[in-house]
Design a protein around this motif. Sequence first.
Motif, PDB file in Angstrom:
ATOM      1  N   GLY A 550      -5.187  -2.693  -6.247  1.00 24.42           N
ATOM      2  CA  GLY A 550      -5.472  -3.593  -7.358  1.00 24.42           C
ATOM      3  C   GLY A 550      -4.793  -4.936  -7.243  1.00 24.42           C
ATOM      4  N   ALA A 551      -4.105  -5.180  -6.118  1.00 26.00           N
ATOM      5  CA  ALA A 551      -3.454  -6.477  -5.929  1.00 26.00           C
ATOM      6  C   ALA A 551      -4.497  -7.591  -5.892  1.00 26.00           C
ATOM      7  N   ARG A 552      -4.093  -8.798  -6.242  1.00 28.53           N
ATOM      8  CA  ARG A 552      -5.027  -9.922  -6.333  1.00 28.53           C
ATOM      9  C   ARG A 552      -5.080 -10.746  -5.059  1.00 28.53           C
ATOM     10  N   ASP A 553      -4.342 -10.344  -4.037  1.00 28.23           N
ATOM     11  CA  ASP A 553      -4.367 -11.067  -2.772  1.00 28.23           C
ATOM     12  C   ASP A 553      -5.589 -10.662  -1.958  1.00 28.23           C
ATOM     13  N   PHE A 554      -5.684 -11.232  -0.739  1.00 33.98           N
ATOM     14  CA  PHE A 554      -6.809 -10.890   0.125  1.00 33.98           C
ATOM     15  C   PHE A 554      -6.818  -9.395   0.424  1.00 33.98           C
ATOM     16  N   ILE A 555      -5.640  -8.848   0.731  1.00 36.15           N
ATOM     17  CA  ILE A 555      -5.528  -7.399   0.904  1.00 36.15           C
ATOM     18  C   ILE A 555      -5.229  -6.793  -0.465  1.00 36.15           C
ATOM     19  N   LYS A 556      -6.148  -6.061  -1.012  1.00 38.30           N
ATOM     20  CA  LYS A 556      -6.066  -5.555  -2.380  1.00 38.30           C
ATOM     21  C   LYS A 556      -5.440  -4.170  -2.465  1.00 38.30           C
ATOM     22  N   GLY A 557      -4.993  -3.680  -1.351  1.00 40.47           N
ATOM     23  CA  GLY A 557      -4.311  -2.398  -1.291  1.00 40.47           C
ATOM     24  C   GLY A 557      -4.126  -2.019   0.168  1.00 40.47           C
ATOM     25  N   LEU A 558      -2.934  -1.536   0.520  1.00 41.22           N
ATOM     26  CA  LEU A 558      -2.672  -1.187   1.912  1.00 41.22           C
ATOM     27  C   LEU A 558      -1.836   0.084   1.945  1.00 41.22           C
ATOM     28  N   GLN A 559      -2.389   1.121   2.584  1.00 44.52           N
ATOM     29  CA  GLN A 559      -1.665   2.380   2.738  1.00 44.52           C
ATOM     30  C   GLN A 559      -1.319   2.589   4.204  1.00 44.52           C
ATOM     31  N   PHE A 560      -0.093   3.055   4.426  1.00 49.06           N
ATOM     32  CA  PHE A 560       0.378   3.368   5.777  1.00 49.06           C
ATOM     33  C   PHE A 560       0.706   4.853   5.843  1.00 49.06           C
ATOM     34  N   ASN A 561       0.235   5.529   6.903  1.00 48.14           N
ATOM     35  CA  ASN A 561       0.522   6.943   7.133  1.00 48.14           C
ATOM     36  C   ASN A 561       1.137   7.105   8.519  1.00 48.14           C
ATOM     37  N   GLN A 562       2.128   7.978   8.604  1.00 48.07           N
ATOM     38  CA  GLN A 562       2.809   8.198   9.874  1.00 48.07           C
ATOM     39  C   GLN A 562       3.157   9.679  10.020  1.00 48.07           C
ATOM     40  N   SER A 563       2.759  10.283  11.133  1.00 45.81           N
ATOM     41  CA  SER A 563       3.188  11.643  11.427  1.00 45.81           C
ATOM     42  C   SER A 563       3.806  11.673  12.819  1.00 45.81           C
ATOM     43  N   TYR A 564       4.800  12.548  12.962  1.00 48.42           N
ATOM     44  CA  TYR A 564       5.511  12.657  14.234  1.00 48.42           C
ATOM     45  C   TYR A 564       5.901  14.111  14.457  1.00 48.42           C
ATOM     46  N   SER A 565       5.672  14.606  15.672  1.00 48.50           N
ATOM     47  CA  SER A 565       6.057  15.967  16.051  1.00 48.50           C
ATOM     48  C   SER A 565       6.852  15.907  17.345  1.00 48.50           C
ATOM     49  N   TYR A 566       7.938  16.665  17.378  1.00 51.35           N
ATOM     50  CA  TYR A 566       8.702  16.825  18.603  1.00 51.35           C
ATOM     51  C   TYR A 566       8.871  18.318  18.862  1.00 51.35           C
ATOM     52  N   ASN A 567       8.411  18.773  20.021  1.00 49.55           N
ATOM     53  CA  ASN A 567       8.427  20.198  20.349  1.00 49.55           C
ATOM     54  C   ASN A 567       9.163  20.410  21.668  1.00 49.55           C
ATOM     55  N   GLN A 568      10.190  21.204  21.632  1.00 48.22           N
ATOM     56  CA  GLN A 568      10.902  21.542  22.867  1.00 48.22           C
ATOM     57  C   GLN A 568      10.708  23.035  23.121  1.00 48.22           C
ATOM     58  N   PHE A 569       9.437  23.407  23.415  1.00 50.20           N
ATOM     59  CA  PHE A 569       9.058  24.801  23.583  1.00 50.20           C
ATOM     60  C   PHE A 569       9.232  25.194  25.051  1.00 50.20           C
ATOM     61  N   THR A 570       9.920  26.311  25.295  1.00 51.17           N
ATOM     62  CA  THR A 570      10.158  26.765  26.662  1.00 51.17           C
ATOM     63  C   THR A 570       9.935  28.272  26.785  1.00 51.17           C
ATOM     64  N   PHE A 571       9.637  28.706  28.017  1.00 54.70           N
ATOM     65  CA  PHE A 571       9.524  30.134  28.318  1.00 54.70           C
ATOM     66  C   PHE A 571      10.911  30.773  28.359  1.00 54.70           C
ATOM     67  N   ARG A 572      10.927  32.086  28.076  1.00 54.96           N
ATOM     68  CA  ARG A 572      12.164  32.860  28.135  1.00 54.96           C
ATOM     69  C   ARG A 572      11.872  34.218  28.768  1.00 54.96           C
ATOM     70  N   ASP A 573      12.693  34.623  29.729  1.00 49.95           N
ATOM     71  CA  ASP A 573      12.566  35.949  30.363  1.00 49.95           C
ATOM     72  C   ASP A 573      11.162  36.166  30.928  1.00 49.95           C
ATOM     73  N   TYR A 574      10.664  35.155  31.640  1.00 44.91           N
ATOM     74  CA  TYR A 574       9.306  35.214  32.180  1.00 44.91           C
ATOM     75  C   TYR A 574       9.357  34.903  33.670  1.00 44.91           C
ATOM     76  N   SER A 575       8.877  35.850  34.482  1.00 45.62           N
ATOM     77  CA  SER A 575       8.844  35.644  35.923  1.00 45.62           C
ATOM     78  C   SER A 575       7.756  36.516  36.528  1.00 45.62           C
ATOM     79  N   ASN A 576       7.357  36.183  37.745  1.00 45.04           N
ATOM     80  CA  ASN A 576       6.474  37.056  38.515  1.00 45.04           C
ATOM     81  C   ASN A 576       7.183  37.438  39.812  1.00 45.04           C
ATOM     82  N   ALA A 577       6.442  37.939  40.774  1.00 43.81           N
ATOM     83  CA  ALA A 577       7.070  38.454  41.998  1.00 43.81           C
ATOM     84  C   ALA A 577       7.781  37.370  42.795  1.00 43.81           C
TER      85      ALA A 577
END
Length: 693
Positions: A550-577
């Motif tokens: 509803g602002a009266r300027d040229f930009i009458k509304g501005l929404q910013f969205n930000q998502s961030y994921s950090y994953n440090q996923f590792t195998f455990r007790d996993y091996s083959n021959a």
Amino acid sequence: MFYRPYLLLLPFIFLHLPSIAQKRDTSKLDTNKHLNEITIRGYLSERPLLNIPASVGVLSNQQLGLQPGNSLVTAVNTIPGVRMEERSPGSYRLAIRGSLLRSPFGVRDVKIYFDEIPLTDAGGNTYLNAIDVNNIYSIEVLKGPDGSLFGANSGGVMLINPVNKYADSNSVSIGVNGGSYGLFHQYGSVQNKAGNNLLNISEAYQNANGFRQNSAMERKYIQLIDQLNYGQDNKVKAIGFYSDMNYQTPGGLTLAQFQTDPSSARLATKATLSAQDLKAAIYSKTFFGGLVNDARLSSNLRNVVTIFGTHVDFTNPSFTTYEHRNENTFGARTYFELSGQPKTNFSWKANLGGEWQQTNSDINNTDNNRGEPGNPQTHDLIHTTQSFIFARFEAHILKKLNIEAALSLNNYQYQFEGIYPIAQSNFTKRPFDEELMPRLALSYNVTNDFIWRASVSRGYSTPTTGEVRPTDHIINPSLQAQDGYNYETGFRLRSKDERLLLDASVFYYRLNNAIIQLQHADGTTYYTNAGGTNQPGLELYFTGWLIKQGARDFIKGLQFNQSYSYNQFTFRDYSNATTNFSGNDLTGVPRQNVVSSFYAFLPERLYVFTQYSFTGKAPLDDANTVYAAAYHLLEAKIGWHVSYGKTQFELYAGADNLLNQHYSLGNDLNAAAARYYNPAALRNYFGGVNVKF
């Protein structure tokens, strides 16, 4: 590292929010100057998201509408911790806080409900791509294992709301859009209210030629939802859809082939024909439906009963076989909700319920004779039964402390009978031990605008039908269920005027007997239990109106969205021959994902939406010898939205992959002959029109 500039934003956010909090995980956009109160139904009755002691992502109808509208991928990937891929048009894969190792195609290890009805069958498979995007009103994602209410899963739960349940007037909606690579998509819906009955009928048609050779898709879709209100606060609802979908599968490329010509399909070798010669494709017809009765038995007692069934006719001429499956699922779900008499400083609610379903699969494999069935290979019957009962209690104390405790008892078994090449005289049963899945969670209102939460829950996921009988056609009764405990804490923080909000969570998921996919030299797949995985992670979501609507300027509304994921996923007790994989990064999981978007209102009812995403490099094999490169994506959309009385009109156009990145959106993990890559489309364009009256 790329993520460091984003981490530097966090102190700025903390210092400049007068008192941030309430996550509406993803906001609803309307003409209000603040972010609307979001409620979710993920815990059996509607509750404000602010105080829920769980990590929840919400995609509103408005958010889905800002995306291109021909795929769920770009919308779902805005939720931190959720990873969706599309190897070719129509070929979805989905993971919540985990790896796509269990999903060479399709959706596994995530429980999905369509309204109150399980879309996931008893065998653990979900045909999510059967649903047209425009027939989804909103989506809720419960992140982390939550088997206490929804049965066996170790990834999370997705709840699809097909219609706006608050809409109670007559309306007609139509839309059409088109774009690059032969894209054409149209939809239409009619809603009629007559007395106590509300009927919604919708249809859609979509096709595309695809960026790559042998990657065309087509889907015909019709959906019906009819709700009858009776008595006081009672309703019965009929829900159903029919989907006829087919999409070609171009197959994976080697790195050299990917770099030389990313638009090509898998090439012929001395051992196999090309994807085009084999007419590699998937043809899937799905009938889905059920009845839901929601009855208010007294002022404080409610009961919901659901009966449902699904029939899937599935055909897949591929590189190693021509497979035809007939799958029939039927089941029931019910729960009671008892609410205590609310008092000034204490209120409570309890649930007791259960779910049972069975899926009978008839799976027949022959040679693939250039897209036609050839000589017989194998033929098996597999009947899978899954059931659980659950109890849940929640209490709200002193208007500050919220406590939830839930427990379910899960039962799973399958039985199989060989028809060919060896005809068995009866079924062989493979039962699993009954498993308890507890969940304990709490949240505390430090202030009205700052809510802290913590939870511990157990995940448990049995092998799916596609893992018990993979593409090498060898039934593997030794495959065990995977399970583990998830520990999590976080907070929601909002500004007092509700223009800004932040959600943060950290978790550690220790998974045992992790199920992973491997490939034989001929390209057929099989599954094994790989010791376990350690899965610590961080998720952040921020949204705010930087310029008030509803602002009266040229930009009458501005929404910013930000998502961030950090994953440090590792195998455990996993091996083959020969190799020990313990400590290696979990296959297919990028360390970092970033999604940023701006939504601006301009004069003359114009709007602009832009979205940037970064996906970090990801290992393509368990040995971590090959990585998919990191990539940056940019999309933009401009539209004009105007209303004439009750008639709403929207015209829009946009572009995807504006940076013209060469990347693979859905890699084949541990692929034979190093055919890891499924190239995504280069820069492409779309446009369309929507009308509602």
